[in-house]
Design a protein around this motif. Structure first.
Motif, PDB file in Angstrom:
ATOM      1  N   TYR A 167     -30.690  54.516 -36.682  1.00  0.00           N
ATOM      2  CA  TYR A 167     -29.639  55.376 -37.204  1.00  0.00           C
ATOM      3  C   TYR A 167     -29.341  54.941 -38.636  1.00  0.00           C
ATOM      4  O   TYR A 167     -28.936  53.804 -38.877  1.00  0.00           O
ATOM      5  N   TYR A 168     -29.554  55.849 -39.575  1.00  0.00           N
ATOM      6  CA  TYR A 168     -29.403  55.491 -40.979  1.00  0.00           C
ATOM      7  C   TYR A 168     -28.737  56.585 -41.813  1.00  0.00           C
ATOM      8  O   TYR A 168     -28.369  56.370 -42.963  1.00  0.00           O
ATOM      9  N   LYS A 169     -28.570  57.767 -41.244  1.00  0.00           N
ATOM     10  CA  LYS A 169     -27.973  58.870 -41.987  1.00  0.00           C
ATOM     11  C   LYS A 169     -26.460  58.673 -42.117  1.00  0.00           C
ATOM     12  O   LYS A 169     -25.834  58.047 -41.262  1.00  0.00           O
ATOM     13  N   PRO A 170     -25.862  59.218 -43.170  1.00  0.00           N
ATOM     14  CA  PRO A 170     -24.414  59.045 -43.373  1.00  0.00           C
ATOM     15  C   PRO A 170     -23.576  59.507 -42.182  1.00  0.00           C
ATOM     16  O   PRO A 170     -22.580  58.874 -41.845  1.00  0.00           O
ATOM     17  N   GLU A 171     -24.001  60.605 -41.527  1.00  0.00           N
ATOM     18  CA  GLU A 171     -23.226  61.092 -40.383  1.00  0.00           C
ATOM     19  C   GLU A 171     -23.281  60.122 -39.205  1.00  0.00           C
ATOM     20  O   GLU A 171     -22.406  60.131 -38.341  1.00  0.00           O
ATOM     21  N   ASP A 172     -24.319  59.279 -39.157  1.00  0.00           N
ATOM     22  CA  ASP A 172     -24.406  58.255 -38.110  1.00  0.00           C
ATOM     23  C   ASP A 172     -23.592  57.020 -38.470  1.00  0.00           C
ATOM     24  O   ASP A 172     -22.986  56.388 -37.604  1.00  0.00           O
ATOM     25  N   LEU A 173     -23.588  56.676 -39.751  1.00  0.00           N
ATOM     26  CA  LEU A 173     -22.994  55.412 -40.187  1.00  0.00           C
ATOM     27  C   LEU A 173     -21.496  55.511 -40.448  1.00  0.00           C
ATOM     28  O   LEU A 173     -20.768  54.537 -40.257  1.00  0.00           O
ATOM     29  N   TYR A 174     -21.028  56.690 -40.890  1.00  0.00           N
ATOM     30  CA  TYR A 174     -19.653  56.758 -41.377  1.00  0.00           C
ATOM     31  C   TYR A 174     -18.776  57.774 -40.649  1.00  0.00           C
ATOM     32  O   TYR A 174     -17.595  57.885 -40.961  1.00  0.00           O
ATOM     33  N   ILE A 175     -19.325  58.503 -39.693  1.00  0.00           N
ATOM     34  CA  ILE A 175     -18.532  59.539 -39.036  1.00  0.00           C
ATOM     35  C   ILE A 175     -17.318  58.969 -38.321  1.00  0.00           C
ATOM     36  O   ILE A 175     -16.255  59.586 -38.250  1.00  0.00           O
ATOM     37  N   SER A 176     -17.447  57.754 -37.788  1.00  0.00           N
ATOM     38  CA  SER A 176     -16.348  57.180 -37.011  1.00  0.00           C
ATOM     39  C   SER A 176     -15.184  56.720 -37.883  1.00  0.00           C
ATOM     40  O   SER A 176     -14.093  56.472 -37.373  1.00  0.00           O
ATOM     41  N   LYS A 177     -15.398  56.608 -39.195  1.00  0.00           N
ATOM     42  CA  LYS A 177     -14.334  56.141 -40.088  1.00  0.00           C
ATOM     43  C   LYS A 177     -13.118  57.064 -40.051  1.00  0.00           C
ATOM     44  O   LYS A 177     -11.983  56.619 -40.191  1.00  0.00           O
ATOM     45  N   GLN A 178     -13.369  58.367 -39.856  1.00  0.00           N
ATOM     46  CA  GLN A 178     -12.265  59.336 -39.866  1.00  0.00           C
ATOM     47  C   GLN A 178     -11.308  59.121 -38.694  1.00  0.00           C
ATOM     48  O   GLN A 178     -10.172  59.575 -38.734  1.00  0.00           O
ATOM     49  N   TRP A 179     -11.790  58.446 -37.645  1.00  0.00           N
ATOM     50  CA  TRP A 179     -10.947  58.175 -36.485  1.00  0.00           C
ATOM     51  C   TRP A 179     -10.467  56.727 -36.455  1.00  0.00           C
ATOM     52  O   TRP A 179      -9.865  56.298 -35.473  1.00  0.00           O
ATOM     53  N   GLY A 180     -10.753  55.979 -37.511  1.00  0.00           N
ATOM     54  CA  GLY A 180     -10.337  54.590 -37.566  1.00  0.00           C
ATOM     55  C   GLY A 180     -11.143  53.674 -36.662  1.00  0.00           C
ATOM     56  O   GLY A 180     -10.651  52.621 -36.247  1.00  0.00           O
ATOM     57  N   ILE A 181     -12.384  54.060 -36.366  1.00  0.00           N
ATOM     58  CA  ILE A 181     -13.257  53.268 -35.495  1.00  0.00           C
ATOM     59  C   ILE A 181     -14.338  52.616 -36.355  1.00  0.00           C
ATOM     60  O   ILE A 181     -14.999  53.293 -37.151  1.00  0.00           O
ATOM     61  N   ARG A 182     -14.522  51.314 -36.212  1.00  0.00           N
ATOM     62  CA  ARG A 182     -15.533  50.602 -36.977  1.00  0.00           C
ATOM     63  C   ARG A 182     -16.931  51.079 -36.603  1.00  0.00           C
ATOM     64  O   ARG A 182     -17.190  51.471 -35.464  1.00  0.00           O
TER      65      ARG A 182
END
Length: 397
Positions: free
Chosen positions: A128-143
């Protein structure tokens, strides 16, 4: 390097503490056995109280759907049967590595008994290397690393259903060979309870879809918990211990530091049932009261029982549709027990799926070496780990 000489001075204190805890646990166990004996005589009354006052009770307590003194011998394992299992492992993302990405590896196992068929033992790695895989959880405050672990759980469930359902005959057919799908751990995803709805749905819905596929194909699903720490069943005895006519915790005990009914707390279910069951027996079947189960379809609501597998007391979790078929449920328990015996204390299918999934340090090194070669071939420059990571991997001392 750990200094064992300095550590040795701490060990006597730990030993004394554990001795005190063992004595306290023995007292709690004796009290729990007394409460269990009393609760047997008024089980229906306690269940009615539990049902009526559930929204006013501030501790999780499961509901017994069989008599509290249930002790059932598990039947012998069928000669011919097939067991499916998956487990997962991962390489976590790190900014100090040559690329910020993560890897999930799902181990798959399919073992056939009495059928002269080759087993399946392999693994399915995915990067998993795409931005949607790496950073999608940030919007919910999940590491990211926490989200990766949750995604691994989803991948395990999907791989299990795909493997099992592709092997077994189409839905509606008559199966001559019993089948069982196993997962290591609970079928109750407590960690989802406090998660934002959108994030929770991304995780829970694919899992439930995979389980529904197993149900449609009539492949029973079992969650196996070794060294379970739950107190859901013993907490039911707190209704018996309640000093009030109604178990209304919010009215009677909301301002107390310790509830009066906590005389058996902390006492694990496995401790109590370890003194009640003989090897090869299962105890009472319970319906879990976890709030997250409100989001499960009725047919997939989790029930559990405790089984003496010889070496320990294991918690066995099953969906509701499995227990509705008594023969299928008993058959599933017999296969589980057979798996434990074959695995010398732990289900062999789960152990092998873990071995297929685990990513060791040398595997991690090979992965990043391959990635580095690929990046260089692609024309990227300055490929390498951070200075901090490079220095941590060697020593000048």
């Amino acid at each position: 390097m750990l200094d064992l000489t300095k550590l040795a001075g701490e060990l006597p204190g730990i030993s004394q503490h554990l001795k005190q805890e063992a004595n306290a646990s023995r007292v709690r166990l004796e009290r729990a056995q007394e409460l269990l004996s009393l609760a047997r005589g008024r089980q229906e009354e306690l269940v009615e109280l539990q049902k009526k006052w559930r929204d006013r009770t501030i501790f999780a307590n499961a509901t017994p759907i069989e008599p509290l003194n249930t002790r059932i011998e598990i039947t012998p394992t069928p000669t011919q049967h097939t067991v499916f299992a998956t487990d997962g492992s991962q390489i976590s993302p790190s900014h100090h590595e040559i690329a910020y990405c993560y890897l999930i590896n799902i181990g798959r196992v399919m073992l056939h008994y009495g059928q002269s068929l080759h087993p399946l033992l392999d693994n399915l790695p995915e990067i998993y290397y795409k931005p949607e895989d790496l950073y999608i959880s940030k919007q919910w405050g999940i590491r990211t690393d926490e989200w990766m672990g949750h995604c691994r759980t989803v991948s395990e469930a999907k791989a299990l259903a795909e493997m099992a359902c592709q092997w077994v005959k189409p839905p509606g057919a008559h199966y001559l060979t019993p089948n069982l799908a196993m997962v290591d751990g609970s079928l109750i995803y407590w960690f989802l309870e406090g998660m934002p709805t959108e994030a929770r749905d991304r995780l829970l819905l694919p899992i439930l879809d995979a389980w529904e596929e197993l149900r449609q194909t009539k492949i029973p699903l079992i969650g196996y918990l070794s060294v379970a720490r739950s107190s859901e069943a013993t907490n039911f005895l707190r209704l018996q211990a309640c000093r009030y006519d109604t178990p209304d915790c919010l009215t009677h005990c909301a301002n107390l530091d310790r509830l009066p009914c906590q005389i058996v707390d902390p006492l694990r279910d496995t401790t109590l049932w370890g003194n009640l069951l003989q090897p090869g027996q299962r105890g009472t079947l319970w319906r879990s009261s976890a709030k997250i189960l409100d989001l499960y379809p009725e047919s997939l609501r989790t029930h559990f029982c405790y089984v003496h597998v010889g070496e320990e007391i294991a918690r066995i979790e099953v969906p509701q549709w499995v227990i509705e078929d008594a023969d299928l449920f008993n058959q599933s328990l017999s296969i589980v027990l057979g798996q434990v015996y074959k695995g010398y204390g732990y289900p062999v299918a789960l152990a092998e799926s873990h071995n297929q999934a685990v990513v060791r340090s040398r595997d991690r090194a090979h992965f990043f070496a391959l990635l580095e070669q690929q990046m260089i071939r692609a024309g990227l420059r300055n490929v390498g780990t951070s200075y901090k990571e490079a220095r941590k991997r060697s020593s000048i001392a």
